[in-house]
Structure formats: structure tokens, C-alpha cells
Write an enzyme that holds these catalytic residues in place. Sequence first.
Site, PDB file in Angstrom:
ATOM      1  CB  THR A   1       5.084  -1.577  -5.316  1.00  0.00           C
ATOM      2  OG1 THR A   1       5.563  -0.689  -6.344  1.00  0.00           O
ATOM      3  CG2 THR A   1       5.240  -0.888  -3.987  1.00  0.00           C
TER       4      THR A   1
ATOM      5  CG  LEU B   1      -4.428  -4.408 -12.489  1.00  0.00           C
ATOM      6  CD1 LEU B   1      -3.650  -3.372 -13.279  1.00  0.00           C
ATOM      7  CD2 LEU B   1      -5.708  -4.789 -13.228  1.00  0.00           C
TER       8      LEU B   1
ATOM      9  CD  GLU C   1       0.281   5.222   0.186  1.00  0.00           C
ATOM     10  OE1 GLU C   1       0.679   6.175   0.827  1.00  0.00           O
ATOM     11  OE2 GLU C   1      -0.118   5.312  -0.989  1.00  0.00           O
TER      12      GLU C   1
END
Length: 752
Positions: free
Chosen positions: A478, A643, A718
Site C-alpha cells: 500500500t 499524504l 478500504e
Amino acid sequence: MSATQEISTISPIGRETPRVDGPLKVSGQGQYTADFHFAGMLYAVPIGATIAHGRVIELDTAAAEKMSGVRAIFHRENIGKIFRSTAQPNFEGICEERRPPFEDDIVRYYGQYIALAVADTFEAAKAAADAVRATYAKEKPNVETRLEADDDPDLVVTSFGPRHRVDSQRGDAQAAFARAQVNLDQTYVTPAETHNPLEPHATTAMWDASTLTLYESSQGVVNLRSVLAQMFGLPNENVRVITKFVGSGFGDKLFPWTHCPLAAAAARQLGRPVRLVLSRKMMFHGVGHRPRTQQRVCLGATPEGKLVSLQHNYIYQRSMLDAHHEDCGEATPFHYSVPNLRVTFGRAKRNIGAGADMRGPGAVPGMYATESAMNELAHQLKIDPVKLRIINEPKIDEGLGLPFSSRHLLECFQLGVEKFGWSKRNPVVGSMKRDGVTLGWGMAGCAWLAGRFAAAANVQLRDDGTTRVACATQDIGTGTYTILAQLASQKTGVPLEKVEVALGDTSLPAGPISGGSLATASTVPAVFAAADSAIASLMMVAATTPGSQFLGRKPEDLAFENGRVFVKTDGPGTGAHFADLLRRANLRLVTGSGDAQATFGDPKAKFSTHSFGCHFVEVTWQPEIARLRVSRVVTVIDAGRILNPLAGRNQIQGAVVMGIGMALLEHTSYDPQNGAPINSSMADYIVAVNADVPPIDVHFLDFPDKEINELGARGIGEIGLAGIAAAITDAVHHATGVRVRELPVKIEDLLA
Ligand code: MOS
């Protein structure tokens, strides 16, 4: 330009930052669990039961034991002691299948391990595993797909703690439903789905006296350590878990499964490292799945579309022994304003392996049901589905009676409507055409929890101008390596290419699981505190080292920015770089540790913390050849500050791809004769691939959520999978007139 602006322009936060570990991955240098080799390593292949209900009455291992290269065939009599484990406070010691492998002779699901072949090579171990013969006392397995709630008490114990079966309640939902002018009462079904990360589960275990080292494909090394330490009766510090690279995990790798203690027990018995890699087929048996759910949603509304009653009763399947909780009602109590609400659940035991979290557990199947019901209500009332949602937008979280820390769902709708061109939608079924095909347009909202797990981190500043950030979390693909580098760079002013990131090792400061979409939010304050501590140490060095230009200064007169220590009154850009200060002091490094408490599960929380979003979907339908395609998706997400928009978009796109799979393709079917997952291969378990995936247009709102951490970043792993199936099935209805309430949508459903 002021100094502050200068720094913000070089800040890596909020920048499209390519993966810092990308080169290692594409050049094959990134080591996944099964890439680590050890002298004398043996290979283990488990033998799974070929029945789903019954008992092993005889295990014939004689032929297998005599085969060349075979070291042992382990089973209940010779594997040695493996203890049970139990959960600890602070979300530790979590495990979805508590029964230690081989604990008894009872078989409760197809594929349950009954023996383990260990040999010099993988091929020899596989041949030996195939030569083991089991005789069973067989009973008919229960894999019934229709779910009726078992006779459970009102308070049930789950893997995540006790839960009331009346999950949430306010007003009198039943009475309000009975009185309502408009009613909708529908049941939605989602199938069992199996996690299919590219990298299968794998363990390599080795012992050095009473110290156990495990290389494991894990989404949570710290939790895995605590479970395995318990299973072998060891203190935590005698177990080390290492996970450097993970070929993805969708929740299946969050908590340990039984192959892991099996590899460790075999290594203990043989005094050699043992590697155990699951086959794709085994991935369908004993490493979790998204449980099948059956959810009844009852809505009561006024003719104008104001909700007066919402009831959500869900039933999910579980295994014979385990207590995974599929929290389908997670978002139901807060997503809409409604005075009368009741969310309840039941569970139904089946002869299948334990259920587990799968990307967006609970809310993903749950919002498929509730968002589908809202779309059906909109259709019934002839109200635009976006408008229906706006009418029912809550001001606070009415379930908890708390304000939202930050909720911008209406802005999501606004942007989604604009980007998709939703105003051009003709709501009449089958009315929209393009290039000879019928178009269907559908939409849905989504939500996912936000917060932090406890986390600790360490930051070093080093004399060569580099920095090292360390945290025992993992990067499951991720982008956690990159995020940690960005955070360290932000605080230290060290450019990304000079930041070393250490993660995936329990010998590092304890970090969060890569789960709940909470890893990034959790590490922000820990890394920042660690960096502040290292910088404080540096100031002390600067003020006390003979020959330092800052000698005799009080540390509070000094400041640190962009890698330089300076006298506050002189301003940034002056002073000295930390590398020079360290070299002058003959220090290789200064180091700082930091940590931050969890907010997730805090009963005294002052805010309701969630991310929000929406999907707009176009499908094309060609009735002549029964071809249904998802042709366009616009997704807007409100997840606080992003971010790394590059990695962020990637997460949402990936989730939408999985959502297309959920809506149209994915399901695990169990054979009623022997309880086996029938479609247990990548050829038969169909996931969405590139050919199924249209352009996915992802947009992020930018409302920093300062309740979560100082950067305002929530999570994005998610949420993109929540709601998408409801948007697709609504688009299917708009194109075809067929309302499918059991996923996945099958061509047969549309051939009415
Ligand atoms: Mo996610 S199911 O919390 O890995």
C-alpha cells in the site's frame, strides 16, 4: 519568499511520491517471505482433510515416511505441544482460528490440516503429502447457503470482544416502520469471497534454543508474535517475526493462521529451518474468507423522502468453532439522519473455515445492503438518489450522539455529480443509449472508520546526513515504506533518497497492524514524536559540544528546520547542518523514540471519526449478446489530508477494481456433498482483471482532520470498496430493469 514557504515547497507531504521501495521490487531485490533461504532448510506441505464434517479414524503415513528425502510426517501424535492463545487488551493476540492445529481428530471444515509432510525438497514433501492416506468417519457437512440465525445469546463473544446482538437502537423503529407512509423491505445477499493476494501465505520458521524466528507474509508482525509466543509458551522477546515485503494482503494476513504454528512446531521437532508455502487451493480453506451475509433492510419514509425508520438485520455465516464478527451494521447508525433505528445481527454456523476480515469488512457487505435499499427507495419515490441522500444527511453521528470530526459527504456528491455529468441522467429504465448500447447509471455513498492504533517509532539522525525511521508495522503493497520516508523527511529535512526505512520486524518499536486503513494515521504521531526526540538530543549536542558554534546556548534558544540547527533569533538558513554537528562531536548518530496512543475503540471519544465518499458508475448493456460491462467510474473520497496522492489514488482505484469483482464476479461456492470450496483456483474464482476495468476517475477532497493526527490524515485502504457494488447494481437496474439483490450479478439474472 519566507523561510516557512520555502520549507513547505520542499515538503514531501501531499506530494505525488513514487514508491521508495519501487526499484527494489521491480529489480527483484525485495525479499518476500519465500525468498529467504537458510542452510539446511526443509520444506513442509500440509495435508488437508477431504471431508468437512466428521472424524479422522486412521492416518496411514507408512508409505509417505519411506519416500526418498522425507524427514517426517507430523500429525497429532508426534507434532509436540502447541498451546491455545487468547486475546490481550489493546487489540493484541487476535486470532480467528484459536484451535491449535491437530488438537483433536474432529474435522470441522474441508481442508483442515490433519498432517504435515516435511522433506528435503518441496517436490519430495508434496509427493509425501499426496501419499498420506486418511480414513474418516464422515458426516454430512452443513454448507447451506440460506442463513437463519443460530440460537445465540443476546451477548456473544467474538474474535474482537463481546458484542450485543442488538448492535444499535434508537426510538422505536418497528412502530415507526408500521406507521410510515412509504415502506421498503428487502433482503440482500453477499456471497463468501476469498482473499486472493498475488503472494500466497508463507512461513519460514527456525529455532535457536528457545528463540523462535518466523519469516511470515503478515499484515501484523507484532500481533503475530504475541499469538505465536503464547502457542509455544514463550515470552514475547523469544519470538521474532520478520516481514520485509508482502505481495498484498486483503485482511487474510492480518492475524495468524494454523499453518504458521505448524511450520514452527515442525522446525522445533527437526531442529532445522522449515518453510511452508500454501498453494492457491489451500488459500481457499484455512486462511479466512469474507463470510456470506444475508441482510434485511426495512426503510420507512415520508413521500418527500425523509427517513423515519431504518432497520438493518444481518446474518452471517461462521465456522463451527470460531467467532469472527462481520460487522455489517458498522456504518448504519450514523450514515443517515433517522429518528428510529434498530441494527441487529445473528450468526449461522457452517462446516467451513473461519471467516475473516476482507478489505472493508462489515461495512462493505453492509453498505451494499443499505445503499441498495436507499437506491430502491429513491426509485420507488421517483426522487433522484443523490437528492434522497442529501435530504437525509445527518448533522451529527446520531448513533453515538457525537459530532463528526470532519464529514464532507455533500461536497463529495457535488463533485461527483459534476465530474460524472449526473444531471444528464434520464431515470427511465433502459432510456439511455450510446453507440447502440444501453447505458445504466447508478451511484452510492460510502463510509469507513478512521482513527489510530497505538504505535511507537524510532528516528535516527546520522553523521552522513541520512536519517533512519523504524517501526514494526508492515508495507503490504500500500505504500507504507514511502509514507514513513515522507514523514521522516518532513520532520528532518532529509531528502527522501537519504531516508532509510526499517519496518516489518518485531525487533523494531511496536507498530500497528496494516489493517482497518489505520496504519498511516497511526504512525504519523509516533514518527513525529520520535523525530522531535532525536532533534531534542541533537540540540543538546549542539549546545554542549566543545568547539560547537552553539556552545553555551540554551537548547530553547535553538531551533531546527530543514536539517539545520540555528539560533532562533538568527532565523532559518543560518546555523549548521546536523551532519556537521554530529561529525564535530564524533557522533555517528542521535536517536529518538516516540509513541502515540490508540484512538480506535476509545469509549470516551469526543468525536465520531470516519471517512466518506461516493461512487458514480456507468454500465453498458447489450441484451442481444447479454454483455454487461462497467464502462466508467467516478469516485470522490473525503479522507482528510492525502499524504501521497499517487499512492492514494492507487488505493482507491484498486478498491474500485475489487468492487467490480464483488458486484459482478467474485463468490466462493461450497460443494454440498463434501464441503469443499468448488472454485478454488484462479481459473475458477474470477476476480476483476484489466479487461474488466474501465477508466476510474478518482478525486480527493482536502479537509484535514486534526482529530486524527496533526497532519489531518485519515485512511484510504478500504473505503473505495464500500458502496461500489450498490452503485453498480443500481446502474444494472437502470440499464436492464432487473433488480439483483444477491451478489454477484450473473448473466442469468439479466436474461429475464
Ligand atoms: Mo483490512 S480487511 O483491515 O486488511
